[in-house]
Design an enzyme around this catalytic site. Structure first.
Site, short mmCIF file in Angstrom:
data_model
loop_
_atom_site.label_atom_id
_atom_site.label_comp_id
_atom_site.label_asym_id
_atom_site.label_seq_id
_atom_site.Cartn_x
_atom_site.Cartn_y
_atom_site.Cartn_z
N GLU A 100 0.83 -1.21 0.00
CA GLU A 100 0.00 0.00 0.00
C GLU A 100 0.86 1.25 0.00
OE1 GLU A 100 -2.47 0.12 3.48
OE2 GLU A 100 -2.94 -2.01 3.26
N CYS A 113 3.27 8.60 0.86
CA CYS A 113 3.75 7.72 1.93
C CYS A 113 3.95 6.33 1.33
CB CYS A 113 2.71 7.69 3.04
SG CYS A 113 3.05 6.44 4.30
N CYS A 120 5.61 -6.80 7.97
CA CYS A 120 6.58 -6.22 8.90
C CYS A 120 6.80 -7.23 10.02
CB CYS A 120 6.03 -4.92 9.49
SG CYS A 120 7.18 -4.06 10.60
N CYS A 124 4.48 -4.29 16.50
CA CYS A 124 3.82 -3.26 17.31
C CYS A 124 2.34 -3.61 17.47
CB CYS A 124 3.96 -1.88 16.66
SG CYS A 124 5.69 -1.36 16.51
N CYS A 127 -0.67 -2.09 15.24
CA CYS A 127 -0.42 -1.93 13.81
C CYS A 127 -0.89 -3.14 13.00
CB CYS A 127 1.07 -1.71 13.59
SG CYS A 127 1.51 -1.51 11.86
N SER A 199 10.75 6.91 8.85
CA SER A 199 10.19 6.65 10.18
C SER A 199 10.62 5.27 10.66
CB SER A 199 8.66 6.73 10.08
OG SER A 199 8.09 6.40 11.32
N CYS A 341 -1.77 2.03 8.36
CA CYS A 341 -0.85 1.11 7.67
C CYS A 341 -1.39 -0.31 7.60
CB CYS A 341 0.43 0.95 8.46
SG CYS A 341 1.27 2.43 8.81
#
Ligand code: SAH
Length: 352
Positions: A100, A113, A120, A124, A127, A199, A341
């Site tokens: 995305e 972005c 990932c 976290c 997320c 980030s 995200c």
């Protein structure tokens, strides 16, 4: 020379620097100016295929097809917000994986972005990108082409890029660095490094490495907590690198580069938005040259975190400002289009 490989195992032409491409052309018996032409078609004119390259001979196009992978992302879906000018793109990669990217239009220009990995592995808690772990790293070309494809589709000039989509950019360090080099190269898209923000959830050794790279990019740290215990509860990476260590690494980044430092803080109702949190956070960041970016957490259906309400968020901001900390409350753009995200990709994976 070891050149970067694409998904099929061939050299990934869009991830090559101009000098690497020049060398590759030389080895194919082609003059150097051909490399310049190809580079311009890919990185300036943002061609989607060799077919668009009108000044390249048919024979050379054929040779290129044989020798290289050509990354060109296909937009599988575009969601347009009805609330603001945000658009969310779901792209398909050549191996069928999906990523995305988000297009945001502000008064001062267009920001994109991008994602840095498929999935990932940082875990976290709030997320959506991390729920099924990481699938693979994105190639430099796949990071670039998110921007190129969006600028092609929207017809807009992209003025700022943030690496804040799915994935942990500092967990894909070498490809990230090459991406930055290509994006800011004056023969290519020539985006000023000051207009790029990376980030990270806080991989300390790589923050320190990045500080030494002589780049002018901005660093954003996902802080999300006012102390070590709360951070560990939200972000597994905090078990590896203590909050103090992470902040010290950020301080080093600022000292070495002079670039803007942002701390991202997603406000979760009752978890990290209390008066005590505001007080601890003020102490933690005192003397830091930074901006704190508050964003009410974007709820995902897999978890029951609730966002802090507006009044509490504003009160939290005021408390930090009393300690002379620069604070913004980020506009939640694209709330109606799975803005957080990894939400869109997850929904798509579940549907299929
Ligand atoms: N891995 C990097 C970049 C990707 S996440 C990082 O951790 O910074 C980009 C930002 O969005 C991070 O600050 C992340 O913590 C935050 N984020 C992720 N999911 C969110 C959600 N549901 N609501 C609010 N912020 C979220």
């Amino acid at each position: 020379m070891e050149l970067i490989q694409g998904i099929s195992g061939k050299t990934d032409i869009k991830s090559l620097t101009l000098s690497e491409l020049t060398q590759a052309m030389k080895e194919m018996g082609e003059p150097a100016f051909r490399a310049k032409q190809l580079y311009e078609w890919m990185h300036v004119k943002k061609a989607r295929d060799y077919d668009e390259m009108t000044n390249i001979s048919k024979a050379l196009k054929e040779k290129c097809r044989e020798n290289f992978d050509f990354v060109s992302l296909r937009a599988e879906m575009v969601q347009e917000s009805k609330l603001d000018d945000t658009k969310k793109f779901l792209f398909v990669l050549s191996d069928g994986n999906m990523i995305e990217s988000v297009f945001m239009k502000y008064k001062f220009g267009v920001s994109v972005c991008i994602s840095s990995q498929v999935g990932c592995r940082m875990g976290c808690k709030f997320c959506a990108s991390t729920i099924d772990g990481v699938v693979r790293n994105l190639l430099p070309s796949e990071m670039l082409d998110q921007i190129y494809a969006i600028s092609r589709i929207t017809g807009e000039k992209v003025g700022r890029v943030v690496v804040m989509g799915s994935g942990e950019p500092l967990d894909n360090y070498d490809n990230l660095l090459r991406f930055i080099e290509l994006l800011s190269n004056e023969d290519g898209m020539n985006l000023g490094q000051r207009n790029l923000t990376v980030s990270t959830c806080g991989i300390v050794p790589n923050i320190l490495r990045l500080a030494e790279e002589k780049l002018a990019i901005n660093l954003a740290l996902s802080l999300h907590a006012s102390n070590q215990d709360k951070r560990m509860a939200l972000m597994p990476i905090a078990n590896k690198y203590n909050i103090k260590e992470v902040l010290n690494a950020c301080r080093t980044y600022f000292d070495k580069t002079g670039r803007q430092l942002t701390f991202e803080y997603s406000l979760v109702a009752g978890v990290n938005d209390t008066d005590e949190d505001a007080r601890e956070l003020s102490e933690l960041l005192s003397g830091f040259n930074c901006v704190v970016n508050l964003i009410p957490v974007n709820p995902i259906k897999e978890r029951d975190f609730r966002p802090t309400d507006r009044t509490t968020a504003v009160a939290f901001k005021n408390k930090l400002e009393k300690s002379r900390i620069n604070v913004t409350i980020r506009r939640e753009m694209g709330r109606d289009i799975d803005g957080a995200c990894g939400q869109l990709r997850r929904r798509r994976l579940e549907e299929s």
